[in-house]
Each structure stands twice: as structure tokens, then as C-alpha cells.
Design a protein around this motif. Structure first.
Motif, PDB file in Angstrom:
ATOM      1  N   MET A 273      30.186  36.676  42.504  1.00  0.00           N
ATOM      2  CA  MET A 273      29.130  37.565  42.011  1.00  0.00           C
ATOM      3  C   MET A 273      27.760  37.051  42.444  1.00  0.00           C
ATOM      4  SD  MET A 273      30.477  40.100  40.158  1.00  0.00           S
ATOM      5  CE  MET A 273      29.655  40.584  38.662  1.00  0.00           C
ATOM      6  N   LEU A 274      27.521  35.751  42.257  1.00  0.00           N
ATOM      7  CA  LEU A 274      26.252  35.172  42.686  1.00  0.00           C
ATOM      8  C   LEU A 274      26.095  35.247  44.202  1.00  0.00           C
ATOM      9  CD1 LEU A 274      26.086  31.998  40.396  1.00  0.00           C
ATOM     10  CD2 LEU A 274      24.489  33.922  40.359  1.00  0.00           C
ATOM     11  N   ALA A 275      27.162  34.914  44.913  1.00  0.00           N
ATOM     12  CA  ALA A 275      27.110  34.915  46.377  1.00  0.00           C
ATOM     13  C   ALA A 275      26.826  36.318  46.916  1.00  0.00           C
ATOM     14  CB  ALA A 275      28.422  34.384  46.946  1.00  0.00           C
ATOM     15  N   ALA A 276      27.429  37.323  46.318  1.00  0.00           N
ATOM     16  CA  ALA A 276      27.219  38.698  46.775  1.00  0.00           C
ATOM     17  C   ALA A 276      25.759  39.115  46.601  1.00  0.00           C
ATOM     18  CB  ALA A 276      28.134  39.654  46.017  1.00  0.00           C
ATOM     19  N   ILE A 277      25.163  38.741  45.461  1.00  0.00           N
ATOM     20  CA  ILE A 277      23.751  39.069  45.254  1.00  0.00           C
ATOM     21  C   ILE A 277      22.902  38.379  46.309  1.00  0.00           C
ATOM     22  CG2 ILE A 277      21.803  38.905  43.662  1.00  0.00           C
ATOM     23  CD1 ILE A 277      23.755  39.042  41.351  1.00  0.00           C
ATOM     24  N   LYS A 278      23.199  37.106  46.585  1.00  0.00           N
ATOM     25  CA  LYS A 278      22.426  36.360  47.578  1.00  0.00           C
ATOM     26  C   LYS A 278      22.530  37.005  48.958  1.00  0.00           C
ATOM     27  CE  LYS A 278      22.678  31.951  45.125  1.00  0.00           C
ATOM     28  NZ  LYS A 278      23.027  30.512  45.147  1.00  0.00           N
ATOM     29  N   LEU A 279      23.716  37.453  49.302  1.00  0.00           N
ATOM     30  CA  LEU A 279      23.934  38.070  50.608  1.00  0.00           C
ATOM     31  C   LEU A 279      23.386  39.486  50.690  1.00  0.00           C
ATOM     32  CD1 LEU A 279      27.613  37.074  51.493  1.00  0.00           C
ATOM     33  CD2 LEU A 279      25.593  36.554  52.877  1.00  0.00           C
ATOM     34  N   GLY A 280      23.323  40.158  49.541  1.00  0.00           N
ATOM     35  CA  GLY A 280      23.001  41.576  49.555  1.00  0.00           C
ATOM     36  C   GLY A 280      24.238  42.433  49.714  1.00  0.00           C
ATOM     37  N   ALA A 281      25.430  41.829  49.496  1.00  0.00           N
ATOM     38  CA  ALA A 281      26.682  42.577  49.573  1.00  0.00           C
ATOM     39  C   ALA A 281      26.887  43.357  48.267  1.00  0.00           C
ATOM     40  CB  ALA A 281      27.851  41.636  49.812  1.00  0.00           C
ATOM     41  N   ILE A 282      27.762  44.352  48.311  1.00  0.00           N
ATOM     42  CA  ILE A 282      28.010  45.226  47.169  1.00  0.00           C
ATOM     43  C   ILE A 282      29.413  44.971  46.643  1.00  0.00           C
ATOM     44  CG2 ILE A 282      28.130  47.619  46.380  1.00  0.00           C
ATOM     45  CD1 ILE A 282      26.267  48.322  48.756  1.00  0.00           C
ATOM     46  N   VAL A 283      29.510  44.664  45.357  1.00  0.00           N
ATOM     47  CA  VAL A 283      30.793  44.350  44.725  1.00  0.00           C
ATOM     48  C   VAL A 283      31.447  45.616  44.188  1.00  0.00           C
ATOM     49  CG1 VAL A 283      31.900  43.170  42.786  1.00  0.00           C
ATOM     50  CG2 VAL A 283      30.134  41.992  44.123  1.00  0.00           C
ATOM     51  N   ILE A 284      32.719  45.801  44.536  1.00  0.00           N
ATOM     52  CA  ILE A 284      33.538  46.851  43.939  1.00  0.00           C
ATOM     53  C   ILE A 284      34.517  46.156  42.999  1.00  0.00           C
ATOM     54  CG2 ILE A 284      35.210  48.707  44.347  1.00  0.00           C
ATOM     55  CD1 ILE A 284      34.018  49.048  47.130  1.00  0.00           C
ATOM     56  N   PRO A 285      34.303  46.214  41.691  1.00  0.00           N
ATOM     57  CA  PRO A 285      35.204  45.526  40.761  1.00  0.00           C
ATOM     58  C   PRO A 285      36.565  46.212  40.700  1.00  0.00           C
ATOM     59  CG  PRO A 285      33.606  46.840  39.554  1.00  0.00           C
ATOM     60  CD  PRO A 285      33.216  46.927  41.005  1.00  0.00           C
ATOM     61  N   ALA A 286      37.606  45.413  40.593  1.00  0.00           N
ATOM     62  CA  ALA A 286      38.971  45.947  40.546  1.00  0.00           C
ATOM     63  C   ALA A 286      39.779  45.160  39.523  1.00  0.00           C
ATOM     64  CB  ALA A 286      39.631  45.873  41.924  1.00  0.00           C
ATOM     65  N   ALA A 287      40.233  45.825  38.489  1.00  0.00           N
ATOM     66  CA  ALA A 287      41.043  45.170  37.455  1.00  0.00           C
ATOM     67  C   ALA A 287      42.366  44.707  38.047  1.00  0.00           C
ATOM     68  CB  ALA A 287      41.291  46.128  36.294  1.00  0.00           C
ATOM     69  N   THR A 288      42.909  43.633  37.498  1.00  0.00           N
ATOM     70  CA  THR A 288      44.169  43.092  38.011  1.00  0.00           C
ATOM     71  C   THR A 288      45.350  44.019  37.751  1.00  0.00           C
ATOM     72  OG1 THR A 288      44.478  41.836  35.958  1.00  0.00           O
ATOM     73  CG2 THR A 288      43.367  40.706  37.781  1.00  0.00           C
ATOM     74  N   LEU A 289      45.206  44.995  36.859  1.00  0.00           N
ATOM     75  CA  LEU A 289      46.290  45.921  36.531  1.00  0.00           C
ATOM     76  C   LEU A 289      46.305  47.155  37.422  1.00  0.00           C
ATOM     77  CD1 LEU A 289      46.199  45.819  32.608  1.00  0.00           C
ATOM     78  CD2 LEU A 289      47.750  44.598  34.153  1.00  0.00           C
ATOM     79  N   LEU A 290      45.357  47.258  38.347  1.00  0.00           N
ATOM     80  CA  LEU A 290      45.318  48.438  39.210  1.00  0.00           C
ATOM     81  C   LEU A 290      46.572  48.540  40.067  1.00  0.00           C
ATOM     82  CD1 LEU A 290      41.622  48.528  40.471  1.00  0.00           C
ATOM     83  CD2 LEU A 290      42.660  49.848  38.634  1.00  0.00           C
ATOM     84  N   THR A 291      46.981  49.763  40.342  1.00  0.00           N
ATOM     85  CA  THR A 291      48.148  50.026  41.186  1.00  0.00           C
ATOM     86  C   THR A 291      47.734  50.060  42.657  1.00  0.00           C
ATOM     87  OG1 THR A 291      47.841  52.421  41.172  1.00  0.00           O
ATOM     88  CG2 THR A 291      49.083  51.446  39.316  1.00  0.00           C
ATOM     89  N   PRO A 292      48.699  50.016  43.570  1.00  0.00           N
ATOM     90  CA  PRO A 292      48.354  50.155  44.986  1.00  0.00           C
ATOM     91  C   PRO A 292      47.588  51.440  45.288  1.00  0.00           C
ATOM     92  CG  PRO A 292      50.562  49.280  44.782  1.00  0.00           C
ATOM     93  CD  PRO A 292      50.121  49.632  43.385  1.00  0.00           C
ATOM     94  N   ASP A 293      47.914  52.533  44.614  1.00  0.00           N
ATOM     95  CA  ASP A 293      47.169  53.783  44.824  1.00  0.00           C
ATOM     96  C   ASP A 293      45.720  53.642  44.378  1.00  0.00           C
ATOM     97  OD1 ASP A 293      49.287  55.114  45.962  1.00  0.00           O
ATOM     98  OD2 ASP A 293      49.926  56.075  44.100  1.00  0.00           O
ATOM     99  N   ASP A 294      45.505  52.952  43.258  1.00  0.00           N
ATOM    100  CA  ASP A 294      44.141  52.714  42.793  1.00  0.00           C
ATOM    101  C   ASP A 294      43.357  51.892  43.814  1.00  0.00           C
ATOM    102  OD1 ASP A 294      44.607  53.990  40.316  1.00  0.00           O
ATOM    103  OD2 ASP A 294      45.403  52.135  39.449  1.00  0.00           O
ATOM    104  N   LEU A 295      44.008  50.886  44.359  1.00  0.00           N
ATOM    105  CA  LEU A 295      43.340  50.022  45.329  1.00  0.00           C
ATOM    106  C   LEU A 295      43.079  50.758  46.639  1.00  0.00           C
ATOM    107  CD1 LEU A 295      45.414  46.808  44.571  1.00  0.00           C
ATOM    108  CD2 LEU A 295      42.996  47.179  44.038  1.00  0.00           C
TER     109      LEU A 295
END
Length: 251
Positions: free
Chosen positions: A121-143
């Protein structure tokens, strides 16, 4: 109490850090007076501001106070200081940059409450990258939906979850945290990188930091907006920014 901060262009111009702190301090002052906070709060008019570089790293400089404490019911506790989190997130930012991640690129982070998620999270802010959060329970279709709609260039997940990506083709970068798997880059290599990080340019306060994707998609989250709104807690709690929740922290 004050702290000598590392000068950045935004700080030298009187923008960024001071404006952010003034808004945060107002909310802290009125954290048990919702009516006043709601009525009188004004969003800071920011131009260039990077929360991780301008604020976190400034307060973390030579700061050995506890920043992160993770207790795993099945394993040992992990404790890291602000200075350690600053250094490690620099290494992760350099590692992600080495993999080809640049400002504006989107990365899927599918991790539970482990050290890596906070470093990323910190590294992404430093880089200017955008985080897409994904819960560990997501299915392959969700991903798949997050990969396609989110146009993600990189995925970070655990060894026990990579099977969900087996049918998800594409040229996205694959990183596995907490082990090694064929075809996946070990996250541990991040700690081989330099602890010094230099941004590729300034971060606009309106640059998105987080892109939550759901069946009813929400707009991107601005980097300072996400952090600042965490400073509006219930009356019985303290802010969730870590630094702001400790009355002994320099401001």
C-alpha cells in the motif's frame, strides 16, 4: 511538538503537508464533536501531495516507534517500526518498478492481514500505482472481472490462492508472497532492492490511489482522500492512520 521534515517541492511551496496536517488536526480536535466537524470541516485544497512520501516518510525518519504489529494466531507476532516500514516500502516500490510498474498502472492485491499488504500500500502510493483490492474469498470469475475491467498489469497473492489464476490468461505480472511457485516471482526479492527510493515526478492530489471493483463499480479513490477520511472515527475511537492515532507522534 514539531518534526523537521524532508523538504519536497510541495512542502517548499507551502502546499501539501501543512495543508493536509491542518485538515487532519481539525478533525482530531473535534473527533468527539461530530456536529462541529461536519459543519466546519473543509477539504484541503491540495495541488501536489503524496501521503507516503510527504507525510509518512517524513514522520518515519529515524522513528523507531512501533508502526505495525501483526498477531497471527497460528504463528509468531511481527512488529515493525515506522522507520522499518518506510525502508521496506521503498524496497517494495523499487521492486515493483523493476517489474515494469509505472505511475498510473493498476495492481491487484489479494492478500490477508500480512506485512506485505501494508508495504505494498505504501509502495503503491510512492510509485503512483493504483491498487485494486481483492478479497481472498473471490472466485476466478471475480478475479477475471478485476483483471479485465481494471486493466491490471500485476497481481500479488499467496501460494494457496494462485490456483484461482490458473485459467486466467494474460500478460499480467504474477507475484507470490510467502513462498515460491513456478511461473510466479517471489515477493521476497523485494528485500534485495535498495532502501532508497526516488519518485519519477510529483503526485497530483487528484491522482487515484485505489480502484475498488464490484458489480456496482465505485469511482477511484484519491490517495490523500482515502487516508484523510480515515481520520473521521466514531467518537469512542481514534483515527486509523497510525501516525495520527498516537498523541505522542510529532506533527
Amino acid at each position: 511538538m514539531t518534526v523537521s521534515h524532508i523538504e519536497t517541492p510541495s512542502v517548499r511551496k507551502g502546499e501539501g503537508l501543512e495543508v493536509f496536517l491542518a485538515a487532519r488536526d481539525f478533525l482530531l480536535q473535534h473527533r468527539e464533536d461530530y456536529q462541529t466537524a461536519y459543519r466546519d470541516f473543509r477539504w484541503p485544497q491540495l495541488n501536489k501531495f503524496n501521503w507516503a512520501l510527504d507525510y509518512f516518510d517524513t514522520c518515519a525518519y529515524s522513528n523507531n516507534k512501533l508502526a505495525l504489529w501483526i498477531v497471527d494466531e497460528n504463528g509468531p507476532e511481527v512488529k515493525l517500526s515506522f522507520a522499518e516500514m518506510s525502508r521496506r516500502s521503498n524496497q517494495v516500490a523499487n521492486f515493483l518498478r523493476q517489474q515494469g510498474i509505472r505511475r498510473g498502472d493498476r495492481i491487484i492485491v489479494q492478500l490477508p492481514n500480512v506485512v506485505a499488504i501494508w508495504e505494498i500500500m505504501l509502495a503503491a502510493i510512492k510509485l503512483g500505482a493504483i491498487v485494486i483490492p481483492a478479497a481472498t474469498l473471490l472466485t476466478p470469475d471475480d478475479l477475471r472481472d478485476r483483471l479485465e475491467r481494471g486493466k491490471a498489469r500485476l497481481v500479488v497473492t499467496l501460494p494457496g490462492l494462485i490456483e484461482k489464476f490458473a485459467s486466467l490468461t494474460g500478460d499480467y505480472i504474477r507475484i507470490v508472497a510467502g513462498g515460491e511457485e513456478k511461473g510466479w516471482i517471489p515477493y521476497a526479492r523485494a528485500y534485495e532492492q535498495s532502501p532508497d527510493f526516488t519518485a519519477d515526478g510529483g503526485t497530483n492530489a487528484t491522482d487515484p490511489f485505489m480502484l475498488p471493483i464490484s458489480p456496482r463499480a465505485r469511482p477511484p479513490c484519491r490517495s490523500w482522500f482515502c487516508i484523510l477520511t480515515k481520520a473521521i472515527p466514531p467518537a469512542t475511537s481514534l483515527p486509523c492512520t497510525g501516525l495520527a492515532s498516537d498523541p505522542t507522534m510529532p506533527t
